[in-house]
Enzyme design. Structure first.
Site, PDB file in Angstrom:
ATOM      1  N   CYS A 122      -2.646  -4.860  -7.320  1.00 31.72           N
ATOM      2  CA  CYS A 122      -2.778  -5.922  -6.319  1.00 31.72           C
ATOM      3  C   CYS A 122      -3.380  -7.177  -6.949  1.00 31.72           C
ATOM      4  O   CYS A 122      -4.385  -7.100  -7.674  1.00 31.72           O
ATOM      5  CB  CYS A 122      -3.654  -5.451  -5.170  1.00 31.72           C
ATOM      6  N   CYS A 126     -10.511  -8.362  -4.040  1.00 33.89           N
ATOM      7  CA  CYS A 126     -11.476  -7.772  -3.112  1.00 33.89           C
ATOM      8  C   CYS A 126     -12.444  -6.911  -3.924  1.00 33.89           C
ATOM      9  O   CYS A 126     -12.041  -5.916  -4.531  1.00 33.89           O
ATOM     10  CB  CYS A 126     -10.757  -6.942  -2.060  1.00 33.89           C
ATOM     11  N   CYS A 129     -12.419  -3.031  -3.714  1.00 29.55           N
ATOM     12  CA  CYS A 129     -11.156  -2.306  -3.756  1.00 29.55           C
ATOM     13  C   CYS A 129     -10.783  -1.847  -5.160  1.00 29.55           C
ATOM     14  O   CYS A 129     -10.787  -2.638  -6.109  1.00 29.55           O
ATOM     15  CB  CYS A 129     -10.036  -3.165  -3.179  1.00 29.55           C
ATOM     16  N   CYS A 168       0.094   5.694   9.256  1.00 32.79           N
ATOM     17  CA  CYS A 168      -0.213   4.370   8.729  1.00 32.79           C
ATOM     18  C   CYS A 168       0.191   4.276   7.260  1.00 32.79           C
ATOM     19  O   CYS A 168      -0.053   5.214   6.488  1.00 32.79           O
ATOM     20  CB  CYS A 168      -1.706   4.077   8.857  1.00 32.79           C
ATOM     21  N   CYS A 202       1.883   2.350  11.948  1.00 32.49           N
ATOM     22  CA  CYS A 202       1.029   1.206  11.604  1.00 32.49           C
ATOM     23  C   CYS A 202       1.221   0.891  10.126  1.00 32.49           C
ATOM     24  O   CYS A 202       1.441   1.797   9.314  1.00 32.49           O
ATOM     25  CB  CYS A 202      -0.435   1.544  11.900  1.00 32.49           C
ATOM     26  N   CYS A 262      -4.599  -4.317  14.835  1.00 32.23           N
ATOM     27  CA  CYS A 262      -5.621  -3.378  14.385  1.00 32.23           C
ATOM     28  C   CYS A 262      -6.489  -4.143  13.389  1.00 32.23           C
ATOM     29  O   CYS A 262      -6.032  -4.478  12.293  1.00 32.23           O
ATOM     30  CB  CYS A 262      -4.969  -2.162  13.733  1.00 32.23           C
ATOM     31  N   ARG A 334     -11.951   3.017  15.791  1.00 29.91           N
ATOM     32  CA  ARG A 334     -11.490   4.044  14.847  1.00 29.91           C
ATOM     33  C   ARG A 334     -12.559   4.288  13.774  1.00 29.91           C
ATOM     34  O   ARG A 334     -12.885   3.390  13.004  1.00 29.91           O
ATOM     35  CB  ARG A 334     -10.156   3.617  14.228  1.00 29.91           C
TER      36      ARG A 334
END
Length: 430
Positions: A122, A126, A129, A168, A202, A262, A334
């Protein structure tokens, strides 16, 4: 411990409302009847109560000086959210539990499965992450190609057979714009084919344009996950590769496409209580409350800039869950990443405070998660029941109720409700 466990089950079963008979309490006017309290009762330190509490039977809007619990509002001030957050914990959980029962069956908890369909590589930065290419060597995670359609479909089948009702899919992208047309079309095919299993679907694929959101809606997507992570003020310490407004813009595209939002955050990024308040305030003042609000506890990964962060305590998570429930009464809260560090009792308090969803399976993207067998034992111990797919979502868009089926989903692939309750699509509870 066995005796205590039996007592716990008996107590819950004796007091819990059966799903088939659950109805939110209403007042004489047919309105949801909230628990009303003055703002002073939300202070950690006793304060003089000079404000008149609004009556439960009143249809007048409470002033900002009062906090009427259970009322749906998008005009929370930060001070009001902070007052909720700083309520003594047991009092906060009690208030949140009261609100939870106005809109939700307290026994019903959805089991969801999250699969990384494209891992690593990616371009985002972040700091929490493991999938960022900026520190992939330190983490030891190699970038992988987008999974093929059949492999993802088989994973969804296994999840459904194990009892999950929402599937998801996450891709380590900045957004679909960075990938080719064929990869994007493959993801759309994944959405449509899994939706044909009568599962909620999702995705979390990074930033979306309005056109991409519309394509996902046409494919049959139920909800789109795009977490705000933290407060606007703390966000620059989380990532330098995008702005907070980028996140809000994607949420707007999702809403306008008719897809349920979400959006939640991560606790344990080094933020303080003010930032947790800022995150929840941001979510609670969106134009529409999210269908779902994931509350994640950071799972620090070696090699990432946040590898040394102190994990949040269970009470930190309970406080965030309860504050989310008070400020967003109809949203599904959640309980997401980080459950592996919490005991059954910790999680029970989260459910009491308003959490009504978990992610099960032994892996969440790249980090470990609770095993399904352990979760099944927890459900048995606490008297919880799995939420079927497409039970009405009070805060969801039409994509969440199962009635708006995309033209790309063959109707013969859908498992229709055989109970005579109309033409809506419903999953068989596992």
């Amino acid at each position: 411990m066995a005796a205590l466990g039996s007592l716990t089950r008996r107590a819950l079963q004796a007091t819990a409302v059966q799903p088939t008979s659950w109805r939110p309490p209403v007042n004489a006017l047919g309105q949801y009847c909230g628990v009303t309290t003055s703002a002073s009762s939300f202070q950690a330190q006793p304060q003089p109560d000079t404000l008149e509490s609004a009556s439960c039977d009143s249809d007048e809007r409470p002033s900002h000086g009062n906090v009427e619990l259970g009322v749906i509002r998008n005009d929370w001030s930060r001070e009001e959210v902070a007052a909720v957050y700083n309520t003594p914990l047991l009092d906060l959980v009690y208030k949140a539990a009261s609100i939870h029962r106005m809109y939700n069956d307290p026994q019903m908890v959805q089991r969801c499965t999250l699969l990384s369909i494209k891992t690593g590589g990616c371009p985002e930065t972040c700091n929490y992450c493991a999938q960022s290419s900026s520190w992939s060597k330190d983490v030891g995670l190699k970038a992988e190609k987008l999974m093929d359609l059949d492999s993802v479909y088989e994973a969804a089948l296994r999840a459904k057979e194990a009892g999950s009702t929402r599937f998801c899919m996450g891709a380590a992208w900045r957004g679909p714009t960075q990938v080719g047309k064929r990869q994007w079309e493959r993801v759309l095919d994944m959405v449509g084919k899994i939706r044909g299993l009568n599962m909620e679907v999702c995705t979390t694929l990074g930033m979306l344009t309005p056109e991409q959101a519309a394509q996902l809606r046409t494919a049959g997507l139920t909800a789109y996950n795009h977490n705000l992570d933290t407060s606007p003020e703390y966000y620059p310490k989380v990532t330098s590769s995008r702005k907070y407004q980028d996140r809000l813009d994607t949420l707007q595209s999702v809403r306008e496409a008719g897809i349920s939002v979400c959006a939640g955050g991560i606790i344990g990024l080094g933020e303080g209580p003010k930032d947790r308040v800022g995150l929840i305030h941001q979510l609670a003042t969106l134009p529409e409350h999210p269908e779902s609000v994931p509350i994640n506890a950071l799972v620090a990964v070696a090699g990432t800039p946040m590898q040394g962060n102190k994990p949040p305590s269970a009470t930190d998570i309970v406080r965030c869950v309860a504050t989310a429930r008070v400020t967003m009464p109809r949203s599904v809260v959640r309980l997401s990443a980080g459950r592996l560090n919490f005991s059954l009792t910790d999680q029970a308090l989260c459910f009491m405070a308003g959490a009504n969803s978990i992610f099960d399976g032994d892996k969440l993207l790249t980090t470990k998660n609770n095993e399904r067998n352990a979760d099944l034992e927890m459900f048995e111990e606490l008297g919880l029941k799995s939420r079927p797919a497409f039970v009405p979502y009070p805060a969801g868009a039409s994509s969440s109720d199962g009635s708006a089926v995309s033209a790309t989903v063959p109707t013969q692939c859908l498992v229709h409700n055989q109970t005579g309750s109309g033409t809506s699509v419903a999953a068989v509870q596992q």
